[in-house]
Design an enzyme around this catalytic site. Structure first.
Site, PDB file in Angstrom:
ATOM      1  N   ASP A  89       0.815  -1.214   0.000  1.00  0.00           N
ATOM      2  CA  ASP A  89       0.000   0.000   0.000  1.00  0.00           C
ATOM      3  C   ASP A  89       0.849   1.264   0.000  1.00  0.00           C
ATOM      4  O   ASP A  89       0.522   2.258   0.637  1.00  0.00           O
ATOM      5  CB  ASP A  89      -0.968   0.005   1.206  1.00  0.00           C
ATOM      6  CG  ASP A  89      -1.664  -1.327   1.350  1.00  0.00           C
ATOM      7  OD1 ASP A  89      -2.213  -1.787   0.349  1.00  0.00           O
ATOM      8  OD2 ASP A  89      -1.634  -1.926   2.449  1.00  0.00           O
ATOM      9  N   LYS A 126       1.862   2.399  -5.064  1.00  0.00           N
ATOM     10  CA  LYS A 126       2.674   2.012  -6.227  1.00  0.00           C
ATOM     11  C   LYS A 126       1.897   2.182  -7.529  1.00  0.00           C
ATOM     12  O   LYS A 126       2.484   2.435  -8.564  1.00  0.00           O
ATOM     13  CB  LYS A 126       3.079   0.528  -6.135  1.00  0.00           C
ATOM     14  CG  LYS A 126       3.990   0.184  -4.987  1.00  0.00           C
ATOM     15  CD  LYS A 126       4.421  -1.269  -5.056  1.00  0.00           C
ATOM     16  CE  LYS A 126       3.337  -2.274  -4.709  1.00  0.00           C
ATOM     17  NZ  LYS A 126       2.850  -2.256  -3.334  1.00  0.00           N
ATOM     18  N   GLY A 170      -4.119  -4.544  -4.568  1.00  0.00           N
ATOM     19  CA  GLY A 170      -5.097  -3.545  -4.975  1.00  0.00           C
ATOM     20  C   GLY A 170      -4.349  -2.300  -5.390  1.00  0.00           C
ATOM     21  O   GLY A 170      -3.787  -1.623  -4.546  1.00  0.00           O
ATOM     22  N   HIS A 171      -4.278  -2.047  -6.691  1.00  0.00           N
ATOM     23  CA  HIS A 171      -3.514  -0.891  -7.174  1.00  0.00           C
ATOM     24  C   HIS A 171      -4.470   0.173  -7.699  1.00  0.00           C
ATOM     25  O   HIS A 171      -5.199  -0.053  -8.656  1.00  0.00           O
ATOM     26  CB  HIS A 171      -2.523  -1.335  -8.259  1.00  0.00           C
ATOM     27  CG  HIS A 171      -1.440  -2.229  -7.725  1.00  0.00           C
ATOM     28  ND1 HIS A 171      -0.577  -2.929  -8.510  1.00  0.00           N
ATOM     29  CD2 HIS A 171      -1.086  -2.518  -6.453  1.00  0.00           C
ATOM     30  CE1 HIS A 171       0.265  -3.616  -7.747  1.00  0.00           C
ATOM     31  NE2 HIS A 171      -0.038  -3.386  -6.485  1.00  0.00           N
ATOM     32  N   ARG A 210       2.388 -29.740  -5.286  1.00  0.00           N
ATOM     33  CA  ARG A 210       2.231 -30.314  -6.638  1.00  0.00           C
ATOM     34  C   ARG A 210       0.858 -30.946  -6.867  1.00  0.00           C
ATOM     35  O   ARG A 210       0.717 -31.947  -7.550  1.00  0.00           O
ATOM     36  CB  ARG A 210       3.373 -31.285  -6.964  1.00  0.00           C
ATOM     37  CG  ARG A 210       4.653 -30.503  -7.275  1.00  0.00           C
ATOM     38  CD  ARG A 210       5.892 -31.206  -6.895  1.00  0.00           C
ATOM     39  NE  ARG A 210       6.011 -31.269  -5.453  1.00  0.00           N
ATOM     40  CZ  ARG A 210       6.679 -32.198  -4.807  1.00  0.00           C
ATOM     41  NH1 ARG A 210       7.264 -33.160  -5.459  1.00  0.00           N
ATOM     42  NH2 ARG A 210       6.771 -32.154  -3.489  1.00  0.00           N
ATOM     43  N   GLN A 255       2.021  -6.326  -3.336  1.00  0.00           N
ATOM     44  CA  GLN A 255       2.380  -6.385  -1.916  1.00  0.00           C
ATOM     45  C   GLN A 255       3.728  -5.651  -1.748  1.00  0.00           C
ATOM     46  O   GLN A 255       3.930  -4.659  -2.422  1.00  0.00           O
ATOM     47  CB  GLN A 255       2.443  -7.821  -1.385  1.00  0.00           C
ATOM     48  CG  GLN A 255       1.087  -8.498  -1.251  1.00  0.00           C
ATOM     49  CD  GLN A 255       0.596  -9.107  -2.535  1.00  0.00           C
ATOM     50  OE1 GLN A 255       1.318  -9.783  -3.238  1.00  0.00           O
ATOM     51  NE2 GLN A 255      -0.649  -8.880  -2.871  1.00  0.00           N
ATOM     52  N   ARG A 293      -6.178   0.439   7.959  1.00  0.00           N
ATOM     53  CA  ARG A 293      -4.759   0.073   8.083  1.00  0.00           C
ATOM     54  C   ARG A 293      -4.190   0.689   9.346  1.00  0.00           C
ATOM     55  O   ARG A 293      -4.602   1.767   9.774  1.00  0.00           O
ATOM     56  CB  ARG A 293      -3.973   0.587   6.877  1.00  0.00           C
ATOM     57  CG  ARG A 293      -4.450   0.000   5.581  1.00  0.00           C
ATOM     58  CD  ARG A 293      -3.680   0.579   4.391  1.00  0.00           C
ATOM     59  NE  ARG A 293      -4.244   0.063   3.149  1.00  0.00           N
ATOM     60  CZ  ARG A 293      -4.382   0.773   2.025  1.00  0.00           C
ATOM     61  NH1 ARG A 293      -3.980   2.023   1.976  1.00  0.00           N
ATOM     62  NH2 ARG A 293      -4.910   0.234   0.950  1.00  0.00           N
ATOM     63  N   LEU A 346       3.613  12.254   0.500  1.00  0.00           N
ATOM     64  CA  LEU A 346       4.249  13.253   1.376  1.00  0.00           C
ATOM     65  C   LEU A 346       3.206  14.241   1.908  1.00  0.00           C
ATOM     66  O   LEU A 346       3.298  14.718   3.039  1.00  0.00           O
ATOM     67  CB  LEU A 346       5.338  14.007   0.588  1.00  0.00           C
ATOM     68  CG  LEU A 346       6.150  14.994   1.408  1.00  0.00           C
ATOM     69  CD1 LEU A 346       7.111  14.264   2.348  1.00  0.00           C
ATOM     70  CD2 LEU A 346       6.932  15.956   0.514  1.00  0.00           C
TER      71      LEU A 346
HETATM   72  P1  IMP Z   1      -2.755 -13.006   1.869  1.00  0.00           P
HETATM   73  O1  IMP Z   1      -1.795 -12.437   0.869  1.00  0.00           O
HETATM   74  O2  IMP Z   1      -4.198 -12.734   1.519  1.00  0.00           O
HETATM   75  O3  IMP Z   1      -2.508 -14.455   2.173  1.00  0.00           O
HETATM   76  O4  IMP Z   1      -2.523 -12.234   3.273  1.00  0.00           O
HETATM   77  C1  IMP Z   1      -1.345 -12.385   4.022  1.00  0.00           C
HETATM   78  C2  IMP Z   1      -0.898 -11.083   4.659  1.00  0.00           C
HETATM   79  O5  IMP Z   1      -0.466 -10.170   3.658  1.00  0.00           O
HETATM   80  C3  IMP Z   1      -2.004 -10.359   5.434  1.00  0.00           C
HETATM   81  O6  IMP Z   1      -1.422  -9.728   6.564  1.00  0.00           O
HETATM   82  C4  IMP Z   1      -2.507  -9.333   4.436  1.00  0.00           C
HETATM   83  O7  IMP Z   1      -3.119  -8.238   5.071  1.00  0.00           O
HETATM   84  C5  IMP Z   1      -1.213  -8.953   3.749  1.00  0.00           C
HETATM   85  N1  IMP Z   1      -1.417  -8.450   2.387  1.00  0.00           N
HETATM   86  C6  IMP Z   1      -1.676  -9.187   1.289  1.00  0.00           C
HETATM   87  N2  IMP Z   1      -1.769  -8.391   0.212  1.00  0.00           N
HETATM   88  C7  IMP Z   1      -1.545  -7.138   0.622  1.00  0.00           C
HETATM   89  C8  IMP Z   1      -1.468  -5.869  -0.066  1.00  0.00           C
HETATM   90  O8  IMP Z   1      -1.616  -5.764  -1.295  1.00  0.00           O
HETATM   91  N3  IMP Z   1      -1.205  -4.786   0.728  1.00  0.00           N
HETATM   92  C9  IMP Z   1      -0.991  -4.901   2.066  1.00  0.00           C
HETATM   93  N4  IMP Z   1      -1.050  -6.053   2.730  1.00  0.00           N
HETATM   94  C10 IMP Z   1      -1.312  -7.170   2.023  1.00  0.00           C
END
Ligand code: IMP
Length: 427
Positions: free
Chosen positions: A12, A15, A39-40, A140, A221, A302, A329
């Site tokens: 987050d 990007k 989520g972009h 697998r 991520q 968040r 910023l």
């Molecule tokens: P998962 O990717 O859904 O398995 O979640 C695993 C961890 O990664 C959790 O703490 C989510 O909140 C975090 N997470 C997954 N994708 C994102 C993202 O795009 N932004 C921020 N946190 C993420």
């Protein structure tokens, strides 16, 4: 030429806006890991795009690739394409790796069941089936796109895995919500729609690179959510670090040129696990409110805190960042002071680098450097580059650049394309 954009914190970092900008200079834009847990957000004029699977370049009509390192929910892919079309986006070529894994209905169910069972070790996942799909890949018993588009192979593979899942779910006191026939019917429809996009994207990307095309690798991520280097077990299930570009897109390490790290001017975290600079006071509320810090995918609030350079330094070590882009910023506008975490201490002793031990990490107390606050007009301030910012804001940026020892490639002060100062290109 391959350039990479990665998050340096916990995701987050805004990007999407920058991948949109740099995708404008690229020929192909690529996702190489993760799935619709990302989520972009991209704002173009009055239109806001929230992309979860397709690489940001799609908004500009670029060719887009979904690499072998991804896990893809076909239903979401179809939804996303329909939404883009309804917003009159002229979509370029779409390529899905034959080797990418398919998210199945039982993966989503398993995600929910396992999270419940993990108690205090739950990661707070997005419940999109990401972890279970990657688990099946490693065990697998996964189903790849090359399997999905061949009806006979799909049925054969589903027969085996459905049986395993049935026994596994039943041992946990659950039944699979979807019958095998329902899955065959549903996924058969997806296969018909998707077949034309499925190809060996590794060959495609290497040929494009050899032909001198500009390829943007868009990380989803972020570094500290990496399956190996993230704060295990509160991380995601893919390799989000730069090395993930090679394994997740099928390109060799030496083909990678510039690596750009995105650094949000403060820290946020969705999900569980320690956050040393977390602020549970008015400063934290200010960051959450002004920064609209609610998950793009889940809508969850968040957790917010000061910028943590220990996180970013470790990201630099793992990714060798050629530049950093500081985002949001403007969210720090209007505060009387701004802090940056420069190190950690545990019981008064310096912690030399970002720890892997969660017990130590949960005890880390941040060491801060404090700056004067600032305020500026986000619509008019960038005309003279960094010099048009208030001195305190410029001091803050230059301090971060120097402390990390990574050149500042740009600053973003709002969601619009115009609210961006680009100091360095990556192509
Ligand atoms: P998962 O990717 O859904 O398995 O979640 C695993 C961890 O990664 C959790 O703490 C989510 O909140 C975090 N997470 C997954 N994708 C994102 C993202 O795009 N932004 C921020 N946190 C993420």
């Amino acid at each position: 030429m391959i350039s990479v954009i990665l998050g340096t914190q916990w995701g987050d970092e805004a990007k999407g806006k920058l991948t949109d900008y740099y995708a404008g200079k690229a020929d192909i834009s690529v996702r190489f890991q993760g799935g619709n847990n990302a989520g972009h957000t991209i704002v173009v004029g009055d239109e806001t795009f929230k992309l979860r699977l397709i690489s940001s370049g799609v908004v500009q009509g670029k060719d887009v690739v979904m690499g072998n390192g991804m896990v893809i929910d076909p239903a979401i892919l179809l939804e996303e394409l329909a939404e883009l079309r309804s917003k009159n986006v002229k979509i370029g070529n779409i390529y899905i790796s034959e080797r990418a894994h398919v998210i199945m209905p039982y993966h989503k169910q398993e995600d929910v069941i396992l999270e419940e069972l993990k108690g205090k070790h739950k990661a707070g996942t997005t419940k999109r089936g990401i972890g279970p799909c990657y688990s099946d890949k490693v065990s697998r018993i996964g189903i790849r796109f090359v399997d999905l588009i061949d009806e006979t192979v799909f049925r054969e593979k589903l027969d085996v895995v459905y049986d395993i899942k049935k026994k596994f779910f039943s041992s946990l006191g659950h039944e699979i919500e979807h019958s095998k026939q329902d899955i065959i019917n549903e996924y058969g429809k997806y296969a018909d729609f998707i077949r034309e996009y499925v190809t060996d994207t590794s060959v495609l990307l290497n040929e494009a690179n050899n032909a001198g095309k500009r390829i943007l690798m868009e990380g989803a991520q972020a570094t500290h959510l990496d399956i190996d280097f993230g704060i295990y077990p509160f991380n995601t299930s893919s390799n989000t670090v730069c090395g993930g570009v090679c394994t997740g897109a099928g390109v060799p390490p030496k083909s990678i040129g510039t690596v750009l790290g995105i650094v949000k001017a403060y820290t946020t975290r969705v999900g569980t696990g320690p956050v040393p600079t977390e602020l549970e006071d008015d400063y934290g509320n200010h960051l959450a409110q002004k920064g609209h810090e609610y998950g793009t995918v889940t809508g969850r609030p968040r957790r917010c805190g000061w910028l943590d350079l220990m996180l970013v330094k470790y990201s630099h070590m793992l990714n060798h960042l050629d530049g950093i882009f500081i985002t949001k910023l403007d969210v720090l506008n209007g505060l009387d002071k701004v802090k940056v975490c420069t190190g950690y201490e545990v019981e008064g002793k310096n912690v030399p680098h970002f720890p892997s031990n969660m017990d130590i990490f949960s005890k880390c107390v941040p060491v801060y450097k404090e700056f004067k606050g600032w305020d500026f007009d986000t619509d008019s301030v960038l005309a003279d580059g960094l010099d048009s910012l208030p001195k305190a804001a410029k001091d803050y940026l230059l301090y971060v650049e120097k402390a990390l020892g990574i050149p500042l490639f740009g600053v973003s002060i709002g969601p619009k394309r115009s609210q961006t100062l680009v100091l360095n290109e990556i192509f």
